[in-house]
Write a protein that holds these residues in place. Structure first.
Motif, PDB file in Angstrom:
ATOM      1  N   GLY A  64      -0.924  -9.362  -6.286  1.00 17.94           N
ATOM      2  CA  GLY A  64      -0.868  -8.361  -7.333  1.00 17.94           C
ATOM      3  C   GLY A  64      -2.224  -7.805  -7.701  1.00 17.94           C
ATOM      4  N   ASP A  65      -3.286  -8.558  -7.410  1.00 18.33           N
ATOM      5  CA  ASP A  65      -4.664  -8.122  -7.637  1.00 18.33           C
ATOM      6  C   ASP A  65      -4.920  -7.780  -9.100  1.00 18.33           C
ATOM      7  OD1 ASP A  65      -6.997  -8.049  -6.217  1.00 18.33           O
ATOM      8  OD2 ASP A  65      -6.840  -5.935  -5.670  1.00 18.33           O
ATOM      9  N   LEU A  66      -4.226  -8.462 -10.018  1.00 22.17           N
ATOM     10  CA  LEU A  66      -4.384  -8.148 -11.440  1.00 22.17           C
ATOM     11  C   LEU A  66      -5.744  -8.581 -11.991  1.00 22.17           C
ATOM     12  CD1 LEU A  66      -0.872  -8.930 -12.919  1.00 22.17           C
ATOM     13  CD2 LEU A  66      -1.826  -6.748 -12.238  1.00 22.17           C
ATOM     14  N   ARG A  67      -6.284  -9.679 -11.473  1.00 22.19           N
ATOM     15  CA  ARG A  67      -7.590 -10.128 -11.969  1.00 22.19           C
ATOM     16  C   ARG A  67      -8.683  -9.118 -11.636  1.00 22.19           C
ATOM     17  NH1 ARG A  67      -7.637 -16.124  -9.784  1.00 22.19           N
ATOM     18  NH2 ARG A  67      -6.334 -15.129  -8.258  1.00 22.19           N
ATOM     19  N   ALA A  68      -8.570  -8.444 -10.501  1.00 22.12           N
ATOM     20  CA  ALA A  68      -9.559  -7.429 -10.137  1.00 22.12           C
ATOM     21  C   ALA A  68      -9.463  -6.220 -11.072  1.00 22.12           C
ATOM     22  CB  ALA A  68      -9.364  -6.990  -8.697  1.00 22.12           C
ATOM     23  N   PHE A  69      -8.271  -5.976 -11.601  1.00 20.89           N
ATOM     24  CA  PHE A  69      -8.069  -4.831 -12.489  1.00 20.89           C
ATOM     25  C   PHE A  69      -8.787  -5.010 -13.827  1.00 20.89           C
ATOM     26  CE2 PHE A  69      -5.694  -2.447 -15.683  1.00 20.89           C
ATOM     27  CZ  PHE A  69      -5.756  -1.182 -15.121  1.00 20.89           C
ATOM     28  N   ASP A  80      -1.243   3.500 -15.956  1.00 19.66           N
ATOM     29  CA  ASP A  80      -0.119   4.113 -15.244  1.00 19.66           C
ATOM     30  C   ASP A  80      -0.157   3.752 -13.759  1.00 19.66           C
ATOM     31  OD1 ASP A  80       0.755   5.261 -17.584  1.00 19.66           O
ATOM     32  OD2 ASP A  80      -0.158   7.220 -17.174  1.00 19.66           O
ATOM     33  N   TYR A  81      -1.356   3.773 -13.175  1.00 16.17           N
ATOM     34  CA  TYR A  81      -1.507   3.387 -11.771  1.00 16.17           C
ATOM     35  C   TYR A  81      -1.097   1.926 -11.568  1.00 16.17           C
ATOM     36  CZ  TYR A  81      -3.624   1.772  -7.483  1.00 16.17           C
ATOM     37  OH  TYR A  81      -3.829   1.179  -6.267  1.00 16.17           O
ATOM     38  N   LEU A  82      -1.513   1.053 -12.478  1.00 13.92           N
ATOM     39  CA  LEU A  82      -1.170  -0.366 -12.378  1.00 13.92           C
ATOM     40  C   LEU A  82       0.341  -0.563 -12.447  1.00 13.92           C
ATOM     41  CD1 LEU A  82      -2.096  -3.320 -12.248  1.00 13.92           C
ATOM     42  CD2 LEU A  82      -2.221  -3.286 -14.742  1.00 13.92           C
ATOM     43  N   GLU A  83       0.996   0.132 -13.349  1.00 14.17           N
ATOM     44  CA  GLU A  83       2.449   0.017 -13.488  1.00 14.17           C
ATOM     45  C   GLU A  83       3.158   0.483 -12.211  1.00 14.17           C
ATOM     46  OE1 GLU A  83       6.047   1.708 -16.323  1.00 14.17           O
ATOM     47  OE2 GLU A  83       3.982   1.823 -17.015  1.00 14.17           O
ATOM     48  N   GLU A  84       2.728   1.601 -11.666  1.00 13.92           N
ATOM     49  CA  GLU A  84       3.324   2.117 -10.434  1.00 13.92           C
ATOM     50  C   GLU A  84       3.074   1.166  -9.259  1.00 13.92           C
ATOM     51  OE1 GLU A  84       2.635   5.877  -7.438  1.00 13.92           O
ATOM     52  OE2 GLU A  84       2.294   6.176  -9.586  1.00 13.92           O
ATOM     53  N   ASP A  85       1.859   0.619  -9.188  1.00 13.54           N
ATOM     54  CA  ASP A  85       1.511  -0.303  -8.113  1.00 13.54           C
ATOM     55  C   ASP A  85       2.348  -1.582  -8.188  1.00 13.54           C
ATOM     56  OD1 ASP A  85      -0.129  -1.065  -5.837  1.00 13.54           O
ATOM     57  OD2 ASP A  85      -1.063  -2.507  -7.202  1.00 13.54           O
ATOM     58  N   ILE A  86       2.539  -2.117  -9.379  1.00 10.82           N
ATOM     59  CA  ILE A  86       3.339  -3.332  -9.542  1.00 10.82           C
ATOM     60  C   ILE A  86       4.779  -3.084  -9.092  1.00 10.82           C
ATOM     61  CG2 ILE A  86       4.386  -4.859 -11.265  1.00 10.82           C
ATOM     62  CD1 ILE A  86       1.701  -4.753 -12.764  1.00 10.82           C
ATOM     63  N   GLN A  87       5.350  -1.961  -9.484  1.00 13.25           N
ATOM     64  CA  GLN A  87       6.727  -1.666  -9.094  1.00 13.25           C
ATOM     65  C   GLN A  87       6.856  -1.495  -7.584  1.00 13.25           C
ATOM     66  OE1 GLN A  87       8.645   1.357 -11.405  1.00 13.25           O
ATOM     67  NE2 GLN A  87       8.352   0.246 -13.304  1.00 13.25           N
ATOM     68  N   ASN A  88       5.878  -0.825  -6.958  1.00  8.63           N
ATOM     69  CA  ASN A  88       5.918  -0.650  -5.507  1.00  8.63           C
ATOM     70  C   ASN A  88       5.791  -1.979  -4.783  1.00  8.63           C
ATOM     71  OD1 ASN A  88       6.198   2.109  -5.719  1.00  8.63           O
ATOM     72  ND2 ASN A  88       4.008   2.501  -5.561  1.00  8.63           N
ATOM     73  N   GLN A  89       4.882  -2.833  -5.244  1.00  5.04           N
ATOM     74  CA  GLN A  89       4.664  -4.116  -4.590  1.00  5.04           C
ATOM     75  C   GLN A  89       5.863  -5.051  -4.751  1.00  5.04           C
ATOM     76  OE1 GLN A  89       2.151  -4.941  -2.581  1.00  5.04           O
ATOM     77  NE2 GLN A  89       1.316  -2.905  -2.831  1.00  5.04           N
ATOM     78  N   ILE A  90       6.500  -5.037  -5.908  1.00  2.00           N
ATOM     79  CA  ILE A  90       7.698  -5.860  -6.100  1.00  2.00           C
ATOM     80  C   ILE A  90       8.802  -5.393  -5.171  1.00  2.00           C
ATOM     81  CG2 ILE A  90       9.560  -6.418  -7.718  1.00  2.00           C
ATOM     82  CD1 ILE A  90       7.442  -6.639  -9.881  1.00  2.00           C
ATOM     83  N   TYR A  93       7.667  -6.774  -1.554  1.00  3.52           N
ATOM     84  CA  TYR A  93       7.628  -8.212  -1.304  1.00  3.52           C
ATOM     85  C   TYR A  93       8.805  -8.990  -1.897  1.00  3.52           C
ATOM     86  CZ  TYR A  93       2.980  -7.739   0.622  1.00  3.52           C
ATOM     87  OH  TYR A  93       1.922  -7.391   1.400  1.00  3.52           O
ATOM     88  N   PHE A  94       9.518  -8.391  -2.846  1.00  2.00           N
ATOM     89  CA  PHE A  94      10.650  -9.076  -3.481  1.00  2.00           C
ATOM     90  C   PHE A  94      11.869  -8.148  -3.477  1.00  2.00           C
ATOM     91  CE2 PHE A  94       6.762 -10.797  -5.259  1.00  2.00           C
ATOM     92  CZ  PHE A  94       6.971 -12.158  -5.138  1.00  2.00           C
ATOM     93  N   PRO A  95      12.511  -7.967  -2.322  1.00  2.11           N
ATOM     94  CA  PRO A  95      13.637  -7.025  -2.247  1.00  2.11           C
ATOM     95  C   PRO A  95      14.858  -7.459  -3.046  1.00  2.11           C
ATOM     96  CG  PRO A  95      13.395  -8.225  -0.187  1.00  2.11           C
ATOM     97  CD  PRO A  95      12.222  -8.591  -1.045  1.00  2.11           C
ATOM     98  N   ASN A  96      14.940  -8.731  -3.432  1.00  5.76           N
ATOM     99  CA  ASN A  96      16.084  -9.203  -4.210  1.00  5.76           C
ATOM    100  C   ASN A  96      15.851  -9.099  -5.714  1.00  5.76           C
ATOM    101  OD1 ASN A  96      14.122 -11.234  -4.116  1.00  5.76           O
ATOM    102  ND2 ASN A  96      15.630 -12.851  -4.404  1.00  5.76           N
ATOM    103  N   VAL A  97      14.725  -8.496  -6.118  1.00  5.92           N
ATOM    104  CA  VAL A  97      14.386  -8.371  -7.533  1.00  5.92           C
ATOM    105  C   VAL A  97      14.408  -6.896  -7.935  1.00  5.92           C
ATOM    106  CG1 VAL A  97      12.531  -8.678  -9.224  1.00  5.92           C
ATOM    107  CG2 VAL A  97      12.992 -10.462  -7.546  1.00  5.92           C
ATOM    108  N   ILE A  98      15.077  -6.623  -9.045  1.00  2.00           N
ATOM    109  CA  ILE A  98      15.099  -5.270  -9.614  1.00  2.00           C
ATOM    110  C   ILE A  98      14.353  -5.307 -10.939  1.00  2.00           C
ATOM    111  CG2 ILE A  98      16.554  -3.453 -10.578  1.00  2.00           C
ATOM    112  CD1 ILE A  98      18.749  -4.344  -8.667  1.00  2.00           C
ATOM    113  N   VAL A  99      13.394  -4.413 -11.101  1.00  2.00           N
ATOM    114  CA  VAL A  99      12.612  -4.354 -12.332  1.00  2.00           C
ATOM    115  C   VAL A  99      13.455  -3.686 -13.413  1.00  2.00           C
ATOM    116  CG1 VAL A  99      10.544  -3.424 -13.419  1.00  2.00           C
ATOM    117  CG2 VAL A  99      10.444  -4.249 -11.066  1.00  2.00           C
ATOM    118  N   ALA A 100      13.761  -4.425 -14.472  1.00  2.00           N
ATOM    119  CA  ALA A 100      14.516  -3.875 -15.598  1.00  2.00           C
ATOM    120  C   ALA A 100      13.570  -3.153 -16.549  1.00  2.00           C
ATOM    121  CB  ALA A 100      15.267  -4.977 -16.321  1.00  2.00           C
TER     122      ALA A 100
END
Length: 135
Positions: A64-69, A80-90, A93-100
């Motif tokens: 997630g590279d959050l510490r670098a952020f 906004d970039y961080l939010e978009e990046d997190i959703q794309n990465q999930i 890497y986690f196709p069975n997870v849906i972000v609510a």
């Protein structure tokens, strides 16, 4: 045909069968063990967020590279970039997870970023929340 039926992973119905590795690594044995899919997915997501890019051997894009952020300027554009990046990465890497819901809050005076992620695990009815704060 039944509608709205929940899918139960077979391994969750067998007591004493480990599903994954838990966090933190402070168990009396080598690693703590998770016994349900809910615990395993939550620990995998936390592990993902706490891993920096290029930190995992043979998988340099994982993390997630959050510490670098934290060392970036806290602006609405960066959040906004961080939010978009997190959703794309999930999604990658986690196709069975849906972000609510994904809430990113910042306290620029203290250089603090807080990420709150509420997610669903597909076809299980499992809903859980992760909250990570980086200072």
């Amino acid at each position: 045909m039944a509608f709205g039926a929940k899918k139960i992973f077979p391994i969750d119905t067998r007591p004493g069968t480990g599903v994954g590795i838990g966090l933190p690594f402070n168990a009396p044995a080598v690693f703590p063990i998770t016994y349900t899919t809910k615990e395993a997915v939550k620990n995998n997501l936390i592990n993902y967020f706490l891993t920096n890019k290029n930190e995992r051997y043979l998988n340099p894009t994982f993390g997630g590279d959050l510490r670098a952020f934290i060392f970036e300027q806290i602006t609405s554009g960066n959040l906004d970039y961080l939010e978009e990046d997190i959703q794309n990465q999930i999604g990658l890497y986690f196709p069975n997870v849906i972000v609510a819901s994904l809430n990113i809050n910042s306290t620029p005076d203290y250089n603090q970023v807080s990420v709150e992620l509420t997610y669903n695990i597909i076809e299980t009815g499992i809903v859980d929340t992760i909250q990570l704060t980086f200072i």
